[in-house]
Design a protein around this motif. Structure first.
Motif, PDB file in Angstrom:
ATOM      1  N   GLN A 195     -15.714  14.594 -13.990  1.00  0.00           N
ATOM      2  CA  GLN A 195     -15.971  13.389 -14.787  1.00  0.00           C
ATOM      3  C   GLN A 195     -16.557  12.292 -13.912  1.00  0.00           C
ATOM      4  O   GLN A 195     -17.266  11.414 -14.398  1.00  0.00           O
ATOM      5  N   VAL A 196     -16.212  12.333 -12.622  1.00  0.00           N
ATOM      6  CA  VAL A 196     -16.626  11.302 -11.672  1.00  0.00           C
ATOM      7  C   VAL A 196     -17.334  11.964 -10.503  1.00  0.00           C
ATOM      8  O   VAL A 196     -16.864  12.975  -9.972  1.00  0.00           O
ATOM      9  N   LEU A 197     -18.474  11.392 -10.093  1.00  0.00           N
ATOM     10  CA  LEU A 197     -19.179  11.846  -8.902  1.00  0.00           C
ATOM     11  C   LEU A 197     -19.161  10.720  -7.881  1.00  0.00           C
ATOM     12  O   LEU A 197     -19.669   9.624  -8.132  1.00  0.00           O
ATOM     13  N   LEU A 198     -18.565  10.992  -6.716  1.00  0.00           N
ATOM     14  CA  LEU A 198     -18.505  10.031  -5.622  1.00  0.00           C
ATOM     15  C   LEU A 198     -19.601  10.360  -4.612  1.00  0.00           C
ATOM     16  O   LEU A 198     -19.767  11.515  -4.220  1.00  0.00           O
ATOM     17  N   LEU A 199     -20.327   9.343  -4.182  1.00  0.00           N
ATOM     18  CA  LEU A 199     -21.436   9.518  -3.245  1.00  0.00           C
ATOM     19  C   LEU A 199     -21.208   8.623  -2.039  1.00  0.00           C
ATOM     20  O   LEU A 199     -21.190   7.394  -2.168  1.00  0.00           O
ATOM     21  N   ASP A 200     -21.015   9.237  -0.879  1.00  0.00           N
ATOM     22  CA  ASP A 200     -20.696   8.468   0.325  1.00  0.00           C
ATOM     23  C   ASP A 200     -21.839   8.537   1.329  1.00  0.00           C
ATOM     24  O   ASP A 200     -21.933   9.482   2.111  1.00  0.00           O
ATOM     25  N   GLU A 201     -22.724   7.538   1.282  1.00  0.00           N
ATOM     26  CA  GLU A 201     -23.834   7.457   2.233  1.00  0.00           C
ATOM     27  C   GLU A 201     -24.520   8.816   2.381  1.00  0.00           C
ATOM     28  O   GLU A 201     -24.686   9.339   3.488  1.00  0.00           O
ATOM     29  N   VAL A 202     -24.944   9.370   1.259  1.00  0.00           N
ATOM     30  CA  VAL A 202     -25.380  10.770   1.243  1.00  0.00           C
ATOM     31  C   VAL A 202     -26.688  11.009   1.988  1.00  0.00           C
ATOM     32  O   VAL A 202     -27.048  12.166   2.224  1.00  0.00           O
ATOM     33  N   THR A 203     -27.407   9.953   2.360  1.00  0.00           N
ATOM     34  CA  THR A 203     -28.659  10.140   3.088  1.00  0.00           C
ATOM     35  C   THR A 203     -28.561   9.724   4.551  1.00  0.00           C
ATOM     36  O   THR A 203     -29.538   9.822   5.282  1.00  0.00           O
ATOM     37  N   SER A 204     -27.385   9.287   4.989  1.00  0.00           N
ATOM     38  CA  SER A 204     -27.291   8.723   6.335  1.00  0.00           C
ATOM     39  C   SER A 204     -27.504   9.761   7.435  1.00  0.00           C
ATOM     40  O   SER A 204     -27.893   9.411   8.552  1.00  0.00           O
ATOM     41  N   ALA A 205     -27.255  11.043   7.160  1.00  0.00           N
ATOM     42  CA  ALA A 205     -27.427  12.087   8.172  1.00  0.00           C
ATOM     43  C   ALA A 205     -28.798  12.749   8.106  1.00  0.00           C
ATOM     44  O   ALA A 205     -29.053  13.697   8.846  1.00  0.00           O
ATOM     45  N   LEU A 206     -29.674  12.252   7.239  1.00  0.00           N
ATOM     46  CA  LEU A 206     -30.972  12.885   7.035  1.00  0.00           C
ATOM     47  C   LEU A 206     -32.071  12.207   7.832  1.00  0.00           C
ATOM     48  O   LEU A 206     -32.037  10.982   8.046  1.00  0.00           O
ATOM     49  N   ASP A 207     -33.062  12.984   8.222  1.00  0.00           N
ATOM     50  CA  ASP A 207     -34.276  12.397   8.787  1.00  0.00           C
ATOM     51  C   ASP A 207     -34.960  11.568   7.700  1.00  0.00           C
ATOM     52  O   ASP A 207     -34.896  11.913   6.517  1.00  0.00           O
ATOM     53  N   PRO A 208     -35.621  10.475   8.082  1.00  0.00           N
ATOM     54  CA  PRO A 208     -36.201   9.567   7.075  1.00  0.00           C
ATOM     55  C   PRO A 208     -37.093  10.242   6.050  1.00  0.00           C
ATOM     56  O   PRO A 208     -37.074   9.883   4.869  1.00  0.00           O
ATOM     57  N   GLU A 209     -37.868  11.258   6.476  1.00  0.00           N
ATOM     58  CA  GLU A 209     -38.802  11.877   5.536  1.00  0.00           C
ATOM     59  C   GLU A 209     -38.098  12.743   4.494  1.00  0.00           C
ATOM     60  O   GLU A 209     -38.710  13.152   3.508  1.00  0.00           O
ATOM     61  N   LEU A 210     -36.805  13.026   4.683  1.00  0.00           N
ATOM     62  CA  LEU A 210     -36.055  13.845   3.738  1.00  0.00           C
ATOM     63  C   LEU A 210     -35.244  13.022   2.742  1.00  0.00           C
ATOM     64  O   LEU A 210     -34.712  13.565   1.775  1.00  0.00           O
ATOM     65  N   VAL A 211     -35.150  11.725   2.983  1.00  0.00           N
ATOM     66  CA  VAL A 211     -34.294  10.871   2.158  1.00  0.00           C
ATOM     67  C   VAL A 211     -34.787  10.808   0.722  1.00  0.00           C
ATOM     68  O   VAL A 211     -34.006  10.917  -0.225  1.00  0.00           O
ATOM     69  N   SER A 242     -30.106  11.150 -16.620  1.00  0.00           N
ATOM     70  CA  SER A 242     -30.092  12.196 -17.633  1.00  0.00           C
ATOM     71  C   SER A 242     -28.703  12.689 -18.008  1.00  0.00           C
ATOM     72  O   SER A 242     -28.579  13.551 -18.885  1.00  0.00           O
ATOM     73  N   THR A 243     -27.651  12.173 -17.380  1.00  0.00           N
ATOM     74  CA  THR A 243     -26.293  12.626 -17.698  1.00  0.00           C
ATOM     75  C   THR A 243     -25.394  11.421 -17.938  1.00  0.00           C
ATOM     76  O   THR A 243     -25.742  10.285 -17.608  1.00  0.00           O
ATOM     77  N   ASP A 244     -24.213  11.702 -18.498  1.00  0.00           N
ATOM     78  CA  ASP A 244     -23.247  10.628 -18.722  1.00  0.00           C
ATOM     79  C   ASP A 244     -22.127  10.640 -17.690  1.00  0.00           C
ATOM     80  O   ASP A 244     -21.080  10.033 -17.880  1.00  0.00           O
ATOM     81  N   ILE A 245     -22.349  11.313 -16.559  1.00  0.00           N
ATOM     82  CA  ILE A 245     -21.335  11.363 -15.524  1.00  0.00           C
ATOM     83  C   ILE A 245     -21.126   9.976 -14.918  1.00  0.00           C
ATOM     84  O   ILE A 245     -22.075   9.196 -14.752  1.00  0.00           O
ATOM     85  N   THR A 246     -19.892   9.640 -14.630  1.00  0.00           N
ATOM     86  CA  THR A 246     -19.562   8.379 -13.975  1.00  0.00           C
ATOM     87  C   THR A 246     -19.852   8.515 -12.492  1.00  0.00           C
ATOM     88  O   THR A 246     -19.461   9.499 -11.860  1.00  0.00           O
ATOM     89  N   MET A 247     -20.548   7.535 -11.913  1.00  0.00           N
ATOM     90  CA  MET A 247     -20.927   7.603 -10.508  1.00  0.00           C
ATOM     91  C   MET A 247     -20.400   6.387  -9.767  1.00  0.00           C
ATOM     92  O   MET A 247     -20.529   5.252 -10.234  1.00  0.00           O
ATOM     93  N   LEU A 248     -19.801   6.659  -8.611  1.00  0.00           N
ATOM     94  CA  LEU A 248     -19.341   5.600  -7.708  1.00  0.00           C
ATOM     95  C   LEU A 248     -19.994   5.873  -6.362  1.00  0.00           C
ATOM     96  O   LEU A 248     -19.754   6.907  -5.739  1.00  0.00           O
ATOM     97  N   CYS A 249     -20.837   4.951  -5.933  1.00  0.00           N
ATOM     98  CA  CYS A 249     -21.739   5.203  -4.820  1.00  0.00           C
ATOM     99  C   CYS A 249     -21.550   4.169  -3.719  1.00  0.00           C
ATOM    100  O   CYS A 249     -21.500   2.961  -3.987  1.00  0.00           O
ATOM    101  N   VAL A 250     -21.457   4.647  -2.484  1.00  0.00           N
ATOM    102  CA  VAL A 250     -21.509   3.795  -1.299  1.00  0.00           C
ATOM    103  C   VAL A 250     -22.833   4.084  -0.609  1.00  0.00           C
ATOM    104  O   VAL A 250     -23.123   5.248  -0.274  1.00  0.00           O
ATOM    105  N   THR A 251     -23.645   3.065  -0.416  1.00  0.00           N
ATOM    106  CA  THR A 251     -24.965   3.302   0.177  1.00  0.00           C
ATOM    107  C   THR A 251     -25.494   2.041   0.841  1.00  0.00           C
ATOM    108  O   THR A 251     -25.126   0.919   0.483  1.00  0.00           O
TER     109      THR A 251
END
Length: 260
Positions: free
Chosen positions: A175-191, A204-213
């Motif tokens: 029901q909930v998707l947590l996102l914790d700095e999901v691009t911080s370990a990526l090379d810039p061109e992959l972000v 496109s979805t009704d999922i609840t999102m809580l994001c740290v970025t």
């Protein structure tokens, strides 16, 4: 997950009930108070982004919701069920409602991409292998990796591994998707590729999102609400338009001036 093709701004959305609620939650690490009697809630279907300096308590909220750490005081509920305080058995049940994508991909190196996505639905949710694989293939197609089902994680780029991690989290039907700095370990061109996948999920979805970025443009694009944290407290909240264009708090202005 149902599809909502006409996503509206936060102030136009109908009233919803809180899916996540923290009441007077305090978390200390030694003498350092990371969260200080925090009252915090996220309504079902909303996309909320937490911004603020490192050490302000943002990731600690995600770790509490994942039961990776425990609060020292206060209560946490998810979907009307108490996560803390609660028995270990109850916490495991409530935790099934929550998926998380971490900074590091944490894929099983000895398993194929398909097996990485199907393992938890089979072992935790009790899905049949056929049902789990059908769901996994659908999700891998959604994140642009339908042709990588038989690959090992070591054969994928960092961006591809993070997209597998997103598919793996969604495979649990949270029901909930947590996102914790999901691009911080990526090379810039992959972000950009990873953020585009998350934008598609948000739209496109009704999922609840809580994001740290720290990706402020991403936060502006996907959020219904943005919360500014400092020293374990929410010092300002509002729509992305309000927070990024006309913040009221001096600390918010200082932070955005440094990161934008």
């Amino acid at each position: 997950m149902s599809v909502d093709s006409s996503k509206q701004p936060a102030d136009a959305l109908p009233e919803r009930s809180p899916l996540i609620r923290l009441d007077r939650v305090t978390k200390r690490f030694g003498e350092n108070t990371v969260l200080d009697h925090l009252d915090f809630s996220v309504d079902a279907g909303r996309h909320v982004t937490l911004i603020g300096p490192s050490g302000s308590g943002k990731t600690t909220i995600l770790r509490l919701l994942m039961t990776l750490t425990k609060p020292d005081e206060g209560t946490i509920t998810v979907g009307g069920e108490q996560l803390f305080p609660a028995s270990e058995k109850r916490r495991r049940e409530v935790r099934k409602k929550i998926g998380m994508v971490f900074q590091q991909f944490n894929l099983f190196p000895n398993m194929t991409v398909l097996r990485n996505v199907t393992e938890a639905p089979v072992t935790v949710l009790g899905l049949s292998r056929d049902e789990a694989e059908a769901r996994a293939r659908e999700l891998l197609d959604m994140v642009g990796l339908a042709d990588k089902c038989d690959a090992r994680p070591s054969r994928l780029s960092g961006g591809q591994q993070q997209r597998v991690a997103i598919a793996r989290a969604l495979a649990m039907r949270p029901q909930v998707l947590l996102l914790d700095e999901v691009t911080s370990a990526l090379d810039p061109e992959l972000v950009a590729g990873v953020l585009d996948v998350l934008r598609d999920i948000a739209r496109s979805t009704d999922i609840t999102m809580l994001c740290v970025t720290h990706e402020m443009n991403f936060a502006r694009d996907i959020s219904d609400q943005v919360l500014m944290f400092d020293s374990g407290r929410i010092i300002e909240s509002g729509t992305p338009e309000k927070i990024f264009a006309d913040p009221e708090h001096e600390r918010t202005r200082e932070f955005l001036g440094a990161v934008l």
